[in-house]
Each structure stands twice: as structure tokens, then as C-alpha cells.
Motif scaffolding. Structure first.
Motif, PDB file in Angstrom:
ATOM      1  N   VAL A  41       6.732   6.319  -8.320  1.00 18.02           N
ATOM      2  CA  VAL A  41       6.753   4.918  -7.887  1.00 18.02           C
ATOM      3  C   VAL A  41       5.768   4.123  -8.737  1.00 18.02           C
ATOM      4  CG1 VAL A  41       6.295   3.323  -5.985  1.00 18.02           C
ATOM      5  CG2 VAL A  41       7.460   5.500  -5.552  1.00 18.02           C
ATOM      6  N   ARG A  42       6.277   3.094  -9.387  1.00 16.37           N
ATOM      7  CA  ARG A  42       5.486   2.370 -10.382  1.00 16.37           C
ATOM      8  C   ARG A  42       4.237   1.736  -9.786  1.00 16.37           C
ATOM      9  NH1 ARG A  42       5.862  -2.950 -11.900  1.00 16.37           N
ATOM     10  NH2 ARG A  42       7.725  -3.166 -10.591  1.00 16.37           N
ATOM     11  N   MET A  43       4.318   1.208  -8.577  1.00 18.53           N
ATOM     12  CA  MET A  43       3.196   0.471  -7.989  1.00 18.53           C
ATOM     13  C   MET A  43       2.356   1.315  -7.043  1.00 18.53           C
ATOM     14  SD  MET A  43       4.447  -3.418  -7.256  1.00 18.53           S
ATOM     15  CE  MET A  43       2.768  -3.824  -6.748  1.00 18.53           C
ATOM     16  N   ARG A  44       2.476   2.636  -7.120  1.00 23.91           N
ATOM     17  CA  ARG A  44       1.768   3.474  -6.157  1.00 23.91           C
ATOM     18  C   ARG A  44       0.266   3.220  -6.177  1.00 23.91           C
ATOM     19  NH1 ARG A  44       1.230  10.031  -6.152  1.00 23.91           N
ATOM     20  NH2 ARG A  44       0.174   9.519  -8.110  1.00 23.91           N
ATOM     21  N   ALA A  45      -0.355   3.223  -7.355  1.00 20.70           N
ATOM     22  CA  ALA A  45      -1.805   3.020  -7.444  1.00 20.70           C
ATOM     23  C   ALA A  45      -2.200   1.637  -6.942  1.00 20.70           C
ATOM     24  CB  ALA A  45      -2.270   3.211  -8.890  1.00 20.70           C
ATOM     25  N   GLU A  46      -1.394   0.625  -7.292  1.00 16.98           N
ATOM     26  CA  GLU A  46      -1.690  -0.738  -6.855  1.00 16.98           C
ATOM     27  C   GLU A  46      -1.587  -0.864  -5.338  1.00 16.98           C
ATOM     28  OE1 GLU A  46      -2.602  -4.844  -7.746  1.00 16.98           O
ATOM     29  OE2 GLU A  46      -2.771  -2.958  -8.848  1.00 16.98           O
ATOM     30  N   LEU A  47      -0.560  -0.280  -4.752  1.00 20.60           N
ATOM     31  CA  LEU A  47      -0.387  -0.355  -3.300  1.00 20.60           C
ATOM     32  C   LEU A  47      -1.509   0.365  -2.567  1.00 20.60           C
ATOM     33  CD1 LEU A  47       3.471   0.189  -3.064  1.00 20.60           C
ATOM     34  CD2 LEU A  47       2.217  -1.932  -2.614  1.00 20.60           C
ATOM     35  N   ARG A  48      -1.975   1.467  -3.121  1.00 23.15           N
ATOM     36  CA  ARG A  48      -3.096   2.168  -2.490  1.00 23.15           C
ATOM     37  C   ARG A  48      -4.372   1.332  -2.545  1.00 23.15           C
ATOM     38  NH1 ARG A  48      -2.222   8.562  -4.297  1.00 23.15           N
ATOM     39  NH2 ARG A  48      -0.405   8.893  -2.945  1.00 23.15           N
ATOM     40  N   LYS A  49      -4.600   0.637  -3.656  1.00 21.71           N
ATOM     41  CA  LYS A  49      -5.753  -0.257  -3.742  1.00 21.71           C
ATOM     42  C   LYS A  49      -5.656  -1.361  -2.690  1.00 21.71           C
ATOM     43  CE  LYS A  49      -6.682   0.213  -8.714  1.00 21.71           C
ATOM     44  NZ  LYS A  49      -6.662  -0.522 -10.008  1.00 21.71           N
ATOM     45  N   ARG A  50      -4.470  -1.922  -2.554  1.00 18.50           N
ATOM     46  CA  ARG A  50      -4.294  -3.003  -1.573  1.00 18.50           C
ATOM     47  C   ARG A  50      -4.533  -2.497  -0.157  1.00 18.50           C
ATOM     48  NH1 ARG A  50       0.762  -6.828  -3.592  1.00 18.50           N
ATOM     49  NH2 ARG A  50      -0.056  -7.196  -5.690  1.00 18.50           N
ATOM     50  N   TRP A  51      -4.028  -1.291   0.130  1.00 15.33           N
ATOM     51  CA  TRP A  51      -4.246  -0.759   1.479  1.00 15.33           C
ATOM     52  C   TRP A  51      -5.727  -0.571   1.755  1.00 15.33           C
ATOM     53  CZ3 TRP A  51      -6.595   3.379   3.748  1.00 15.33           C
ATOM     54  CH2 TRP A  51      -6.347   3.550   5.115  1.00 15.33           C
ATOM     55  N   GLY A  57      -4.384  -2.090  14.040  1.00 17.75           N
ATOM     56  CA  GLY A  57      -4.662  -0.683  13.799  1.00 17.75           C
ATOM     57  C   GLY A  57      -3.393   0.128  13.594  1.00 17.75           C
ATOM     58  N   GLY A  58      -2.374  -0.153  14.387  1.00 19.61           N
ATOM     59  CA  GLY A  58      -1.117   0.572  14.250  1.00 19.61           C
ATOM     60  C   GLY A  58      -0.441   0.328  12.913  1.00 19.61           C
ATOM     61  N   VAL A  59      -0.422  -0.923  12.490  1.00 21.02           N
ATOM     62  CA  VAL A  59       0.209  -1.250  11.205  1.00 21.02           C
ATOM     63  C   VAL A  59      -0.593  -0.675  10.047  1.00 21.02           C
ATOM     64  CG1 VAL A  59       0.827  -3.143   9.655  1.00 21.02           C
ATOM     65  CG2 VAL A  59       1.375  -3.292  12.080  1.00 21.02           C
ATOM     66  N   LEU A  60      -1.923  -0.752  10.133  1.00 26.35           N
ATOM     67  CA  LEU A  60      -2.758  -0.170   9.077  1.00 26.35           C
ATOM     68  C   LEU A  60      -2.545   1.340   8.983  1.00 26.35           C
ATOM     69  CD1 LEU A  60      -6.291  -1.849   9.159  1.00 26.35           C
ATOM     70  CD2 LEU A  60      -4.726  -1.721   7.218  1.00 26.35           C
ATOM     71  N   GLY A  61      -2.477   1.991  10.146  1.00 27.90           N
ATOM     72  CA  GLY A  61      -2.263   3.437  10.151  1.00 27.90           C
ATOM     73  C   GLY A  61      -0.920   3.809   9.551  1.00 27.90           C
ATOM     74  N   ALA A  62       0.140   3.097   9.964  1.00 22.57           N
ATOM     75  CA  ALA A  62       1.469   3.373   9.424  1.00 22.57           C
ATOM     76  C   ALA A  62       1.517   3.087   7.927  1.00 22.57           C
ATOM     77  CB  ALA A  62       2.513   2.532  10.159  1.00 22.57           C
ATOM     78  N   GLY A  63       0.853   1.980   7.524  1.00 23.69           N
ATOM     79  CA  GLY A  63       0.819   1.653   6.105  1.00 23.69           C
ATOM     80  C   GLY A  63       0.076   2.696   5.297  1.00 23.69           C
ATOM     81  N   GLY A  64      -1.011   3.218   5.855  1.00 23.92           N
ATOM     82  CA  GLY A  64      -1.776   4.241   5.168  1.00 23.92           C
ATOM     83  C   GLY A  64      -0.961   5.506   4.948  1.00 23.92           C
ATOM     84  N   VAL A  65      -0.207   5.903   5.968  1.00 24.42           N
ATOM     85  CA  VAL A  65       0.647   7.081   5.830  1.00 24.42           C
ATOM     86  C   VAL A  65       1.718   6.834   4.774  1.00 24.42           C
ATOM     87  CG1 VAL A  65       2.344   8.530   7.009  1.00 24.42           C
ATOM     88  CG2 VAL A  65       0.227   7.865   8.186  1.00 24.42           C
ATOM     89  N   ALA A  66       2.294   5.620   4.793  1.00 19.68           N
ATOM     90  CA  ALA A  66       3.371   5.297   3.860  1.00 19.68           C
ATOM     91  C   ALA A  66       2.888   5.322   2.407  1.00 19.68           C
ATOM     92  CB  ALA A  66       3.961   3.931   4.192  1.00 19.68           C
ATOM     93  N   VAL A  67       1.750   4.697   2.130  1.00 22.81           N
ATOM     94  CA  VAL A  67       1.290   4.655   0.732  1.00 22.81           C
ATOM     95  C   VAL A  67       0.782   6.025   0.282  1.00 22.81           C
ATOM     96  CG1 VAL A  67       0.744   2.190   0.800  1.00 22.81           C
ATOM     97  CG2 VAL A  67      -1.045   3.857   1.344  1.00 22.81           C
ATOM     98  N   ALA A  68       0.250   6.806   1.215  1.00 23.78           N
ATOM     99  CA  ALA A  68      -0.189   8.155   0.844  1.00 23.78           C
ATOM    100  C   ALA A  68       0.989   9.052   0.486  1.00 23.78           C
ATOM    101  CB  ALA A  68      -0.983   8.772   1.995  1.00 23.78           C
ATOM    102  N   ALA A  69       2.140   8.770   1.101  1.00 22.01           N
ATOM    103  CA  ALA A  69       3.318   9.605   0.869  1.00 22.01           C
ATOM    104  C   ALA A  69       4.155   9.165  -0.321  1.00 22.01           C
ATOM    105  CB  ALA A  69       4.196   9.606   2.126  1.00 22.01           C
ATOM    106  N   LEU A  70       3.783   8.074  -0.965  1.00 21.55           N
ATOM    107  CA  LEU A  70       4.571   7.584  -2.097  1.00 21.55           C
ATOM    108  C   LEU A  70       4.579   8.615  -3.230  1.00 21.55           C
ATOM    109  CD1 LEU A  70       3.437   3.843  -2.340  1.00 21.55           C
ATOM    110  CD2 LEU A  70       5.712   4.684  -1.696  1.00 21.55           C
ATOM    111  N   PRO A  71       5.728   8.903  -3.784  1.00 23.04           N
ATOM    112  CA  PRO A  71       5.770   9.858  -4.899  1.00 23.04           C
ATOM    113  C   PRO A  71       5.165   9.280  -6.167  1.00 23.04           C
ATOM    114  CG  PRO A  71       7.949   8.924  -4.493  1.00 23.04           C
ATOM    115  CD  PRO A  71       7.066   8.453  -3.372  1.00 23.04           C
ATOM    116  N   ALA A  72       4.762  10.124  -7.061  1.00 22.59           N
ATOM    117  CA  ALA A  72       4.069   9.699  -8.281  1.00 22.59           C
ATOM    118  C   ALA A  72       4.930   8.809  -9.160  1.00 22.59           C
ATOM    119  CB  ALA A  72       3.612  10.925  -9.068  1.00 22.59           C
TER     120      ALA A  72
END
Length: 290
Positions: free
Chosen positions: A36-46, A19-34
Motif C-alpha cells: 500500500v503506497r500510503m502505508r507509512a503516511e497513514l501510520r504517521k497520521r494515526w 476512543g473506538g474510532v482511534l482503536g479501529a483506525g490503529g488496527v486498520a493501519v497496522a494491518a495494511l500490507p507493505a
């Protein structure tokens, strides 16, 4: 203590880590600037991780029965994808689908089944369709691919049932962390220098830098869930690296990029569990958690 209680206790201990890693990962991918080439892909993976993690942990909350359902469910989807990649006929597909349920069921009902008898049954199941049909042109190839699929998928996933809950959960979590660590290591360290060398021509984008990242992430994951040992770490790390390359080999011969297209950010189920399959096999060979 009952097996159900022990399995639920193991899943509960792992919950804060996941849960902690998922939460931290969710915050990180949500904060990615536009930019970043893989932003959409990383959000799908999360999002895929956010669905898969509770299903994986939840299966162990109900003990070995849950582990069986998880192994059989993963197996049915994975062998269907594999049968398409290997261009197997309907008979071989039926054998693989039946084994995807029967092998974990046998592991649940009779965990002490003699290995030689099990190996003989798998061999017979792999060759029976081609032999009965008298296929002299492609029967040997199909039988070999069927036997490979039987060991690679149903036998490997039976480890979720055969291993004790602490070890099975630790392997699943460590493999997932290792995949992320490999991507981070490859991105950060794999651009130049000796660590930028590819592991194999089968997958030129997978480098030694990725192995370094995976090694650190798997060690951290095993330590976080209280299951670190040199043998378990080595088996999980080697299985994760080898599993990825094995699936690359299968996909290259099939001439496809992904095993499927239904799992957001990953492709198919085999693209997500390829490392888990070989890791489970190596952990069982090492005798950890048996």
C-alpha cells in the motif's frame, strides 16, 4: 450545574466514540500490507491523531479554562505559521500573536462582548502597524492580510470557548471525521465519473467524491455524539470543505505545499485545523450552541 461539570460530562460522553474510532483506525493501519503506497503516511497520521485526540478532549474536562488554553495554544502556533505564509512583518506578527491569546481570553471572561466593538478593535489592530510606519507601498496589503488572519484564526478559535462544550466538542470531532471521510470518499469514488470533478483549481485533488465522503462522516460523527441537527451538520460540512480550500489558496499564493513540517503526516498545524477554523466560524454565525 457548573460549567466545569457540564464540559467534563460532554468530554466523557465523546470519549467512547473517539476512543473506538482511534482503536479501529490503529488496527486498520497496522494491518495494511507493505504494498500500500500510503502505508507509512497513514501510520504517521494515526500517531498524530492518537496524541491530538486526548489533548482536545482533555481540555474540555476542566471547563472553559481548558477550552481557553486549547484555543490560545492552537492560535499561537497557527498565527506563527500564517504570518510566515503571508510574509508579514514583525509588527503584524506581534499583533496576531497577541490576538491569539487575547481574543479567546475575552471570550472566556466576557462572552457577551458587543460584536461591533470587537470588530472595531480587530480592525484597529490590523491597520495600526502599517499606518504608524506610513507604509504607502505595501501597507494596505499587509493590513488586509493581518485582518484576514485575525478573523480566520483567533476569532474562529474563540468559538471553542464561546460555544457550549457539547457543540464545541461535536464540531471538533465531526471535522476530524469529515477529513477522514473526504479522503476515503475521494479514494473510493473520485477516480472517474461526475464525482471525480475537482471542487476548485486551487486544489485539483479535492473532488466532489470527497464531499460525499465528508458529508456521510460528519453526519455519522454528530449522530454518534448526540448532537446531530441539519443546521449544525450543514455548517460543519460547509466549513470543512471551504476551510480546506481557503488554506490551499493561502499556500498557493505563498508558493508552498504545507504550512509547516513539524506535525507528522500533516505538515503544519494549519494543515490540520484549516477545516476546523471555518467550521467554527460558520457554526457561530448559525447561532448553534451559543
Amino acid at each position: 450545574m457548573s460549567a466545569v461539570f457540564l464540559a467534563a460530562e460532554a468530554a466523557t460522553r465523546a470519549l467512547p466514540v473517539v476512543g473506538g474510532v482511534l482503536g479501529a483506525g490503529g488496527v486498520a493501519v497496522a494491518a495494511l500490507p507493505a504494498r500500500v503506497r500510503m502505508r507509512a503516511e497513514l501510520r504517521k497520521r494515526w500517531r498524530s491523531w492518537a496524541v491530538a485526540a486526548p489533548l482536545f478532549l482533555g481540555a474540555f474536562l476542566v471547563g472553559r479554562a481548558g477550552a481557553f488554553v486549547l484555543a490560545a495554544g492552537l492560535g499561537v502556533v497557527a498565527v506563527a505559521e500564517y504570518a510566515r505564509l503571508a510574509r508579514l512583518g514583525r509588527g503584524e506578527q506581534a499583533v496576531l500573536l497577541a490576538a491569539a491569546v487575547a481574543v479567546p481570553a475575552l471570550a472566556w471572561a466576557a462572552p457577551g462582548t458587543d460584536a461591533l466593538r470587537a470588530a472595531g478593535a480587530l480592525f484597529g489592530a490590523a491597520v495600526v502597524v502599517a499606518v504608524v510606519r506610513g507604509d504607502a507601498s505595501g501597507g494596505f496589503t499587509r493590513a488586509c492580510r493581518t485582518l484576514f488572519g485575525l478573523v480566520w484564526i483567533p476569532v474562529a478559535l474563540a468559538g471553542l470557548v464561546l460555544l457550549d462544550a457539547d457543540t464545541a466538542l461535536a464540531v471538533g470531532i465531526a471535522v476530524a471525521f469529515g477529513d477522514v471521510g473526504a479522503w476515503c470518499g475521494g479514494t473510493a469514488l473520485g477516480r472517474r465519473g461526475p464525482l471525480a470533478r475537482p471542487l476548485s483549481p486551487l486544489s485539483p485533488h479535492k473532488t466532489w467524491a470527497g464531499v460525499v465522503g465528508a458529508a456521510a462522516a460528519t453526519a455519522g460523527a454528530l449522530a454518534a455524539v448526540g448532537q446531530f441537527s441539519a443546521v449544525l451538520w450543514g455548517a460543519v460540512l460547509a466549513g470543512g470543505v471551504l476551510g480546506d480550500l481557503v488554506e490551499s489558496m493561502v499556500k498557493r499564493e505563498a508558493g508552498v505545499k504545507d504550512a509547516g513540517s513539524w506535525l507528522p503526516g500533516f505538515g503544519g498545524l494549519l494543515d490540520r485545523i484549516d477545516s476546523l477554523l471555518v467550521a467554527l466560524l460558520l457554526v457561530m454565525v448559525a447561532g448553534v450552541g451559543m
